[in-house]
Design a protein around this motif. Structure first.
Motif, PDB file in Angstrom:
ATOM      1  N   TYR A 710       0.864  -1.188   0.000  1.00  0.00           N
ATOM      2  CA  TYR A 710       0.000   0.000   0.000  1.00  0.00           C
ATOM      3  C   TYR A 710       0.895   1.230   0.000  1.00  0.00           C
ATOM      4  CZ  TYR A 710      -2.936   3.834   1.552  1.00  0.00           C
ATOM      5  OH  TYR A 710      -3.576   5.046   1.635  1.00  0.00           O
ATOM      6  N   TYR A 724      -2.835   3.730  -3.334  1.00  0.00           N
ATOM      7  CA  TYR A 724      -3.221   2.482  -4.003  1.00  0.00           C
ATOM      8  C   TYR A 724      -2.858   1.291  -3.118  1.00  0.00           C
ATOM      9  CZ  TYR A 724       1.727   2.384  -5.379  1.00  0.00           C
ATOM     10  OH  TYR A 724       3.096   2.386  -5.374  1.00  0.00           O
ATOM     11  N   ASP A 748      -2.450  -8.324  -8.683  1.00  0.00           N
ATOM     12  CA  ASP A 748      -3.627  -7.518  -8.338  1.00  0.00           C
ATOM     13  C   ASP A 748      -4.828  -8.441  -8.137  1.00  0.00           C
ATOM     14  OD1 ASP A 748      -5.200  -5.366  -7.707  1.00  0.00           O
ATOM     15  OD2 ASP A 748      -5.281  -4.556  -9.739  1.00  0.00           O
ATOM     16  N   LEU A 750      -7.066  -8.848  -5.885  1.00  0.00           N
ATOM     17  CA  LEU A 750      -8.346  -8.327  -5.411  1.00  0.00           C
ATOM     18  C   LEU A 750      -8.881  -7.194  -6.285  1.00  0.00           C
ATOM     19  CD1 LEU A 750      -7.564  -8.291  -1.573  1.00  0.00           C
ATOM     20  CD2 LEU A 750      -8.594 -10.110  -2.948  1.00  0.00           C
ATOM     21  N   THR A 752      -7.808  -4.156  -6.860  1.00  0.00           N
ATOM     22  CA  THR A 752      -7.840  -2.859  -6.165  1.00  0.00           C
ATOM     23  C   THR A 752      -6.859  -1.855  -6.761  1.00  0.00           C
ATOM     24  OG1 THR A 752      -6.240  -3.717  -4.558  1.00  0.00           O
ATOM     25  CG2 THR A 752      -8.582  -3.885  -3.997  1.00  0.00           C
ATOM     26  N   ARG A 754      -5.321   0.927  -8.988  1.00  0.00           N
ATOM     27  CA  ARG A 754      -5.884   2.038  -9.762  1.00  0.00           C
ATOM     28  C   ARG A 754      -4.904   3.211  -9.729  1.00  0.00           C
ATOM     29  NH1 ARG A 754     -11.233   2.374  -6.595  1.00  0.00           N
ATOM     30  NH2 ARG A 754     -10.811   0.149  -6.720  1.00  0.00           N
TER      31      ARG A 754
END
Length: 795
Positions: A710, A724, A748, A750, A752, A754
């Motif tokens: 993250y 992100y 990626d 899941l 999520t 972007r």
């Protein structure tokens, strides 16, 4: 800023053990020496901790680190019985016992100590056969690419997603400690390609390891604000024929492969490689734009599908001659082709305060960036003896054909409302050479010096055609079509001196570079020249506290020169809504970088942390403004200064024998201030990111890896990048031990990932949101023949 500095320093020092020592004078004649090698590759292991204990009560006596040849010497030891512990992150700990010194035998050479690659461990906790993916050495981080299972079918950029100092967005763009300005080396030499292109093109299957050097010494080219990413390619360490074959395939038009073939003899070795990689990334894009001109505000709102695609192929080969015991000549080359394709089809609503009735049309944009490149290198090394006294020379030539073409149209039903066609053609050539000399004065002192020259020349031919509604054809636009000539030459010289006193090692260096730059527009008589001398000092120190704990500190000065495209003194159109102009008066950025860190063993775990401060003057930023109604102007300027104060940590441990866990984090206070269009500004953000890598041994032949990362939002001079979160999963199955393996990966997982960016100025507002189709599933097959054992390459 002062309070945050103090807080981060307390965090750094609080993690260090407190040591109390009693110093007793001992004779300096008794000594124990030896050498440490990697058991698999037979290569020297540098920076390994060698710690001496008494045999009677296991009391620590002294310690040291191995040098670049893997050698060590422990001095000032009283007569008695001892044992040695050798340890470094990424290898199983090795104990060497039954060592006796006496007045009759004051010196002892224990010979070669072999270390087995393993998870991080102490003698009571050993996970056999698995090396840690990231090791920390003084001044650099080293990533073992084979241990990053989630990047098995990817590129160097995919590997770097798992490194604490590096951030990679969903388009594969890499930043090092928040900066996209860094230098990429391949086997210690500058890459043929640009930094971003090199990381996005080199297949992970051809890479042995990647080194992150955030504060390089004066020996290195001073370019790159954030430091150096050095990619070491695979080469076999055994005699005879050997090779690796990799095949990759995935969903959504993803496939590729690579092949490495090598033949080694004592006097000569050959290597050849070929690679191909096709990666397609479908997704969706939403944009909101506002343009303010006087009392009127116009709006463009778009939503639709996008497609990013990279097609990369390359050949590389080399030959090494061992001319004599002390002379080596190597020749190498690389040829490749690349295509970067971006296509978007967006439903667009256009309206304004003056014209409130919406105009709806389909905005299509088709962009292709393509070309070929090649480079040839020659390297000569002469060793005056076997103790590090040597001289080397390097010469390289590169040519890069960089071409691009774009077509943009706005259509309503079957009617074309407007459109543009743009093209840019131009070969780039580079010539580089350097000489490096190293003289060990004694076992502790060493002097190095060298010089380098570099030239770059290119010509860019830009053409614009606009759609004419009356004739239904595209007409050439001479006022926006130009030819630009660019030349840059640089000469550099450096010297370094290093010394070591017991556990303290110090290196000091100075580098000077002279730069000459010439920019001229072919259809104009005006030219722009630039010349100056710059000086780049460097200083580094490391202190071995014993028991595997090291403290490091360094300072270096760096420079970031503007790209040729940022210096072009004319307007060039990207599409019907975007125009760009360069700035030939741009000055280079100058960066002062300070860093200190500590790494230690805590039980069976390894903990590393770094505190850094980076100050940049004449910060270069790309600036947006309004050119005309519904048209954005991008320009570039020295906007002021920026500051980054940061802290990084890495914790590596093995909670249970079948689970290896790496936790990495970074946080930094970023500030930028200056002036844009004569208006002062100041922005700041407190950025942070965290990465977690888990490797599970399911059976003796099956491994699974789960990686999570993250990164928080961050700011620029005019905008904000959104945060992100991404999760990757991979499972590796050895079908034939050390010969044939299969890896299934889902990046990626899941969905999520972007990219979100918001930019705002006095006359515009823009919000861009991109969502990439996920998860990305790929299957990778690797075959090793003749027991390929990787070592670092030279060409």
């Amino acid at each position: 800023m002062l309070s945050k500095t103090c807080l981060l320093f307390l965090i750094l020092t609080a993690t260090s053990p407190i040591y109390a020592r009693t110093t007793t004078f001992v004779p300096a004649t008794n000594a124990i020496s030896g050498r440490v090698l990697d058991m698999e590759t037979k290569q020297p292991v540098q920076f390994a901790n060698v710690i001496l204990f008494t045999a009677k009560d296991s009391a620590q006596v002294t310690g040291t680190m191995t040098n670049s040849a893997g050698k060590f010497t422990l001095t000032g030891i009283r007569p008695g019985n001892y044992f040695i512990r050798v340890q470094i992150i990424g290898y199983a700990v090795r104990l060497v016992g039954d060592l006796r010194l006496s007045s009759m035998h004051p010196g002892l050479n224990i010979g070669t100590v072999y270390l087995q690659p393993s998870a991080i461990s102490l003698p009571d906790v050993v996970a056999e056969g698995r090396r840690s993916p990231i090791t920390f050495q003084p001044g650099k981080q080293v990533i073992d690419v084979n241990q990053i299972k989630t990047a098995a079918g990817g590129t160097a950029a995919d590997v770097l997603e798992n490194v604490p100092s590096v951030s990679v967005d969903i388009n594969g763009n890499v930043s090092l400690r928040g900066s996209s300005n860094f230098q990429v080396l391949i086997n210690g030499r500058p890459s043929i390609m640009s930094a971003q292109n090199a990381l996005q093109q080199l297949p992970a299957s051809s890479i042995k390891n990647i080194q992150i050097i955030t504060n390089p010494s004066a020996k290195y080219d001073a370019s790159g604000a954030a430091g150096i990413i050095n990619i070491i390619l695979k080469k076999n360490s055994d005699l005879g024929w050997s090779g690796i074959v990799n095949l990759m395939g995935g969903l959504a038009d993803k496939y590729g492969g690579s092949f490495i073939l090598q033949y080694r003899r004592p006097s000569v070795s050959y290597d050849f490689g070929v690679d191909f990689n096709r990666r397609t990334f479908p997704g969706t894009n939403r944009q909101e734009k506002e343009f303010i001109i006087g009392q009127n505000t116009s709006y463009l709102n778009s939503n639709g599908s996008v497609l990013w695609q990279r097609i990369l192929s390359g050949l590389r080969g080399g030959i090494d001659f061992n001319l004599s015991k002390h002379d080596n000549l190597s020749l190498s080359g690389r040829y490749g082709r690349r295509t970067f394709h971006h296509y978007s089809s967006l439903s667009t609503d256009q309206f304004s305060i003056a014209q409130p009735i919406q105009l709806n049309y389909l905005d299509s944009h088709d962009f292709n960036d393509y070309g070929s490149f090649y480079g040839i290198n020659a390297n000569y090394l002469h060793k005056f003896n076997d103790h590090g006294h040597q001289i080397s020379a390097f010469l390289s030539f590169r040519r890069h054909n960089s071409n691009s073409a774009a077509i943009s149209t706005a259509t309503q039903s079957d009617t074309t409302l407007n459109g543009t066609q743009t093209s840019e053609l131009g070969p780039h050539t580079e010539l580089r050479g350097n000489v490096d000399y190293t003289l060990p004065i004694n076992k502790a002192e060493k002097f190095s010096a060298g010089s380098e020259f570099f030239t770059r020349n290119y010509q860019d031919v830009n053409r614009l055609f606009s759609f004419d509604t009356s004739s239904g054809s595209y007409l050439f636009q001479a006022p926006f079509s130009h030819t630009n000539n660019f030349r840059r030459a640089r000469f550099a010289a450096y010297s370094l001196f290093s010394d070591k006193w017991d556990s303290l090692a110090v290196q000091v260096g100075i580098r000077t570079e002279y730069t000459y730059q010439y920019v001229a527009q072919a259809d104009s008589s005006q030219t722009y020249t630039f010349s100056r001398w710059d000086y780049f000092p460097s200083l580094s120190a490391s202190y071995n506290l014993g028991s595997g704990t090291q403290f490091m500190a360094s300072y270096t000065r760096r420079i970031e020169r503007p790209d040729g495209g940022d210096l072009e003194p004319y307007y060039s159109w990207f599409d019907a809504n975007t125009v760009h102009i360069g700035n030939p008066a741009l000055k280079p950025e100058l960066i002062d970088s300070y860093e200190m860190g500590m790494q230690t063993f805590v039980g069976s775990a390894t903990f590393s942390n770094d505190l850094y401060y980076r100050f940049t003057t004449d910060k270069i930023e790309h600036i947006n403004s309004v050119y005309a109604e519904n048209v954005t102007l991008t320009s570039v300027a020295n906007v002021g200064n920026d500051y980054a104060l940061g802290y990084e940590f890495s914790l590596q441990l093995t909670p249970v024998k079948l689970w290896q866990f790496n936790l990495m984090g970074t946080l930094y206070d970023y500030r930028i201030s200056g002036a844009i269009s004569n208006q002062s500004f100041a922005r700041e953000s407190f950025d942070w990111g965290i990465k977690e890598n888990n490797t599970f041994t399911l059976t003796h032949s099956t491994e699974a890896q789960l990686n999570v990362r993250y990164h928080s939002p961050s700011v620029t001079a005019q905008g904000t990048w959104g945060g992100y979160f991404v999760t990757d999963l991979a499972v590796r199955q050895d079908l034939i031990a050390k010969v044939l393996s299969l890896t299934l990966q889902a990046n990626d997982l899941l969905a999520t990932g972007r990219r979100e960016f918001t930019s705002q100025g006095s006359d515009f507002y823009e919000h861009d949101f991109y969502f990439r189709e996920a998860p990305m599933v790929m299957l990778n097959l690797q075959y090793n023949f003749n027991s390929f054992k990787s070592k670092g390459g030279n060409g």
